[in-house]
Design an enzyme around this catalytic site. Structure first.
Site, PDB file in Angstrom:
ATOM      1  N   TYR A  27       0.854  -1.187   0.000  1.00  0.00           N
ATOM      2  CA  TYR A  27       0.000   0.000   0.000  1.00  0.00           C
ATOM      3  C   TYR A  27       0.890   1.237   0.000  1.00  0.00           C
ATOM      4  O   TYR A  27       1.805   1.360   0.821  1.00  0.00           O
ATOM      5  CB  TYR A  27      -0.892   0.011   1.243  1.00  0.00           C
ATOM      6  CG  TYR A  27      -1.778   1.229   1.349  1.00  0.00           C
ATOM      7  CD1 TYR A  27      -2.869   1.399   0.508  1.00  0.00           C
ATOM      8  CD2 TYR A  27      -1.522   2.212   2.304  1.00  0.00           C
ATOM      9  CE1 TYR A  27      -3.695   2.508   0.612  1.00  0.00           C
ATOM     10  CE2 TYR A  27      -2.339   3.323   2.419  1.00  0.00           C
ATOM     11  CZ  TYR A  27      -3.413   3.470   1.571  1.00  0.00           C
ATOM     12  OH  TYR A  27      -4.227   4.573   1.673  1.00  0.00           O
ATOM     13  N   ASP A  66       9.332   2.949  -0.694  1.00  0.00           N
ATOM     14  CA  ASP A  66       8.351   3.601   0.150  1.00  0.00           C
ATOM     15  C   ASP A  66       8.706   3.284   1.603  1.00  0.00           C
ATOM     16  O   ASP A  66       8.398   2.215   2.108  1.00  0.00           O
ATOM     17  CB  ASP A  66       6.953   3.101  -0.201  1.00  0.00           C
ATOM     18  CG  ASP A  66       5.862   3.718   0.655  1.00  0.00           C
ATOM     19  OD1 ASP A  66       6.197   4.396   1.648  1.00  0.00           O
ATOM     20  OD2 ASP A  66       4.671   3.506   0.348  1.00  0.00           O
ATOM     21  N   LYS A 112       4.804  10.395   8.344  1.00  0.00           N
ATOM     22  CA  LYS A 112       4.595  11.170   9.559  1.00  0.00           C
ATOM     23  C   LYS A 112       5.680  11.050  10.604  1.00  0.00           C
ATOM     24  O   LYS A 112       5.766  11.888  11.502  1.00  0.00           O
ATOM     25  CB  LYS A 112       3.239  10.826  10.152  1.00  0.00           C
ATOM     26  CG  LYS A 112       2.958   9.331  10.212  1.00  0.00           C
ATOM     27  CD  LYS A 112       1.472   9.037  10.306  1.00  0.00           C
ATOM     28  CE  LYS A 112       1.164   7.556  10.094  1.00  0.00           C
ATOM     29  NZ  LYS A 112       1.341   7.135   8.688  1.00  0.00           N
TER      30      LYS A 112
END
Length: 434
Positions: A146, A241, A269
């Site tokens: 994802y 990623d 984050k």
């Protein structure tokens, strides 16, 4: 005995009248575990409290960034100081330069950084940049990985898409989907065959170097190096990623841990201490194609938000300063927790696979080793739902999905780990007796 969640139930009932599904991100929905979501009020250290006053040991850690636990004093002090100077400028600030410098100094192969406001925005930008640099349209991703909810990356996605059983790509045009080619994680032959089927058409391969969105699945020996070699052979960029792995599995992320450098990488984050932030980073020869230096356009009014930048500076400075202590300590905690979970499941007669790497791990309710999406998908989701509800009732907060991770933090003590294991023994017993 089940905890009282009456206030959460009441708020959720109202939320469904003003928010689609009652939540602002599908991974927060509890529908797949058969109960209503819990609404939270405050957090400190390794604990969170819901609006009914129940306390939980938190093993979600805001999906990863709270590596020092909630309310770290250094990060809060940095935020408070910036709040007195301004919340948002919509203009350059020195903190974004300092944070970019810091990321470049600790992340392997990173020479330039573009700040954005989320991991989704970072991966979307990285894909556009790879296409702009190569003049090619197609991308290769992996089933069960994802990378956020941008159109071209929702094909065969894991995380909330898999949890909720949503069919692939509703709302995504066939033309967009046709440019996304899907390979099998940990299978280099599947990647090579896609390259060979579309010679000179593939702009990039994007991969979670350690999957965290079909549950934690580590790369097998040679997999990441093989991707690097295939991208070099076929003239494509390699994008890692690292929204989950960056600054968590090691100070330099998975690239440091496995000794394989990407052309571009993305962070989320954790580089903002939990604030909404992300970045795309990489080598100057690729990054310099972003506007205004180059012709690949990307923009964001709140990119480089000064509050998030100061929080990120405080967090990454502390990570760099304490790396020699922190990462071995997190590994020790991981060995205790995930090793203990294997033993507890075995003693209860429940067949599980426990995959862990560094401070992240997943309990899969399946007897078979989990190495890709096909093997992860064999997990017994009903068994997980029983396990989840039993853990929640005992004040243990884990992700409400078979296909997510448990996150450890510096704030978790040995007593917290033993409390988790005690709760898990009860939960496994309930799974065995269902």
């Amino acid at each position: 005995m089940a905890l009282d969640h009456s206030r959460s139930t009441e708020v959720f009932g109202h939320a469904r009248t003003v928010i689609p599904g009652g939540v602002n991100s599908p991974v927060r929905a509890f529908s797949n575990v058969g109960i209503d979501p819990v609404f939270y009020d405050r957090a400190q250290g390794a604990q969170v409290w819901d609006i009914d006053g129940n306390a939980y040991l938190d093993f979600i850690c805001s999906w990863g960034p709270m590596i020092f636990g909630h309310g770290d004093p250094e990060i809060l002090d940095a935020v408070r100081c910036q709040l007195d100077r301004g919340v948002s400028f919509g203009a350059p600030c020195e903190a974004e330069v300092r944070l970019a410098d810091l990321i470049c100094s600790v992340a392997p192969g990173v020479e330039e950084v573009r700040m954005v406001s989320s991991g989704t925005e970072a991966t979307m930008t990285a894909i556009r940049l790879a296409r702009g640099c190569t003049g090619r349209d197609k991308i290769i991703k992996f089933q069960g990985n994802y990378h956020g909810h941008s159109d071209s990356l929702l094909v065969s996605a894991g995380s909330g898409v898999a949890t909720l059983g949503i069919p692939d790509t509703p709302g995504v045009t066939a033309a967009t989907a046709s440019d996304t080619m899907v390979a099998t994680y940990n299978n280099l032959d599947s990647v090579r065959s896609l390259f060979e089927a579309a010679p000179d058409q593939v702009a990039c391969v994007i991969v979670e170097p350690v999957s965290g969105n079909m549950g934690v699945v580590a790369p097998q020996e040679g997999f990441l190096r093989g991707l690097r070699d295939l991208c070099d052979q076929f003239g494509a960029l390699l994008i890692m990623d690292e929204v989950i792995t960056g600054f968590r599995v090691a100070l330099g992320g998975a690239q440091q841990l496995f000794g394989v450098s990407a052309d571009l990488c993305t962070y989320g984050k954790i580089i903002g201490g939990g604030f909404p932030v992300g970045c795309v980073a990489g080598r100057e020869r690729f990054m310099s194609n972003l506007a205004p230096a180059g012709s690949v356009y990307q923009a964001g009014t709140l990119s480089g938000n000064p509050v998030a930048m100061e929080a990120g500076l405080a967090q990454i400075r502390k990570l760099a300063r304490e790396a020699d202590r922190l990462y071995p300590q997190l590994q020790r905690k991981s060995d205790v927790l995930f090793g203990g979970l294997r033993d507890a499941a075995s003693q209860a007669g429940v067949q599980v696979q426990v995959n862990a790497l560094g401070s992240v791990g997943t309990v899969f309710f399946t007897p078979d080793p989990v190495v890709d999406w096909q093997t992860a998908a064999r997990s017994d989701r009903d068994a997980f739902a029983v396990y989840f509800r039993a853990m929640l009732d005992q004040g243990l907060l884990i992700a409400p999905s078979q296909f997510e991770a448990v996150f450890l933090s510096d704030a978790h003590t040995d007593q917290h780990l033993q409390a988790f294991l005690a709760a898990a023994r009860t939960a496994f017993a309930q799974v065995a007796n269902r």
